[in-house]
Enzyme design. Structure first.
Site, PDB file in Angstrom:
ATOM      1  N   THR A 255       0.755  -1.164   0.137  1.00  0.00           N
ATOM      2  CA  THR A 255      -0.044  -0.087   0.022  1.00  0.00           C
ATOM      3  C   THR A 255       0.746   1.411   0.283  1.00  0.00           C
ATOM      4  OG1 THR A 255      -2.044  -0.929   1.197  1.00  0.00           O
ATOM      5  CG2 THR A 255      -1.564   1.305   1.265  1.00  0.00           C
ATOM      6  N   PHE A 257       0.959   5.215   0.865  1.00  0.00           N
ATOM      7  CA  PHE A 257       0.511   6.053   1.444  1.00  0.00           C
ATOM      8  C   PHE A 257       1.196   7.510   1.066  1.00  0.00           C
ATOM      9  CE2 PHE A 257       0.104   2.333   3.913  1.00  0.00           C
ATOM     10  CZ  PHE A 257      -1.113   2.419   4.589  1.00  0.00           C
TER      11      PHE A 257
END
Length: 354
Positions: A255, A257
């Site tokens: 992921t 960010f």
């Protein structure tokens, strides 16, 4: 104890003594820099990125580059905390992957502020309650996170950095084995990342949507015959047993960010610039938007479309390009782009994740 072992331990003790002295010398210099800066920004993302890049280049092992990066992130975190506490808002509650990303980027000497929505993270930074915010923007398995893109478009905050977090999902429960589980609490993103494993191992179990990974773990901890999918940090927080680790369908599951704040970040030497733009409704408009980038030798690393919300079938395009907006070729491309596009917004220039 053998003489050889004793000799090695004595050498380690001497090195530890020297390290402690050097760490405190570094901390003292950081304090002096803080006094020189006065009321300026506590965090200089470009400077911290340069330190980590330089250490990675100088590292000859046996420590891994990742290990060296973690060590120096913590050193900078502790030194930074002497100047002023750093408050970082993130999507809570505690135990989420967002919290893990906060500490990966800013170190343990950071005050994490869990919020209940992406909107609240932006609001906390905008109001000054937090120095920075951290929000997920895309997952390598499930793609872009639309609400983050919408908020970036409509906010005056800028992107100050990025964090890449390798996401390992776990199945956790109070029960002793899989055969006892009747329901699984799971966040939609995590469900998307673990569909194959769930179909193979818990095909007939009820799946119930949770607002976050940590909330899924909390709910599972309160019930019998229930399990959750979340990170291992959530299992530790809610005292659940981990029955299966690394259940994500793609072992490279990551992921990305974004760090958001109120400051513009200076060039670090290895940067990325994020844009939002829209094209006029005419044939070839999208091709025309990309022409200034190609013409000036600016590499595009991401192109994402999102409904604009202003009309049916009208879209905003989110673009990441290599380089800082102050770099000559990037600045030229942006100038030309603004002459062609119906709308252009620079969301921020920031160091590439180390």
């Amino acid at each position: 104890m053998s003489e050889e072992l004793k000799k090695y331990r004595e050498q380690i003790d001497r090195i530890d003594d020297e390290l402690l002295k050097l760490f405190n010398q570094r901390a003292g210099l950081a304090q002096q820099i803080g006094r020189v800066k006065g009321t300026g920004a506590v965090l200089r993302p470009e400077r911290e990125a340069q330190v980590l890049q330089r250490m990675a280049q100088a590292n000859t092992g046996p420590l891994s580059h990742q290990g060296v990066s973690q060590l120096f992130t913590e050193v900078m975190s502790q030194c930074r905390a002497l100047e002023a506490p750093l408050r970082v808002a993130y999507l809570g509650p505690q135990g989420t992957f967002s919290e893990a990303a906060v500490f990966q980027r800013f170190g343990q000497a950071t005050e994490g502020l869990p919020e209940d929505s992406f909107d609240a993270v932006f609001a906390a930074v905008d109001s000054g309650a937090a120095n920075y915010g951290l929000v997920p923007v895309e997952n390598s398995t499930e793609g872009a996170i639309g609400r983050t893109l919408d908020l970036l478009l409509n906010s005056n905050l800028r992107i100050c950095g990025e964090v890449l977090l390798q996401v390992h999902q776990c199945l956790m429960t109070n029960e002793p084995d899989l055969s006892m589980i009747r329901k699984v609490y799971v966040h939609p993103q995590s469900f998307g990342q673990c569909q194959g494993w769930l179909h193979a191992h818990l095909p007939n179990v009820e799946r119930i949507t949770a607002s976050s990974n940590a909330d899924a773990a909390r709910l599972a901890a309160e019930e019998s015959f229930a399990a959750a999918i979340a990170g291992e940090q959530a299992a530790e927080r809610f005292k659940l047993k981990v029955l299966a680790r690394n259940i994500e369908d793609d072992a490279r599951n990551t992921t990305r960010f974004l760090v958001i704040g109120n400051q513009d970040v200076a060039p670090s030497g290895k940067d990325k610039t994020s844009l939002a733009m829209s094209a006029p409704n005419r044939p070839g408009a999208m091709h025309d938007l990309l022409t200034p980038l190609a013409k000036n030798g600016v590499s595009m690393t991401k192109l994402e479309s999102r409904p604009s919300g202003t009309g049916l079938w009208e879209y905003v395009f989110y673009v990441d390009i290599e380089g800082h907006q102050s770099d000559a070729k990037v600045a030229t491309a942006l100038t030309q782009l603004k002459q062609i596009a119906a709308f252009v917004k620079v969301l921020g220039s920031y160091p590439v994740a180390v």
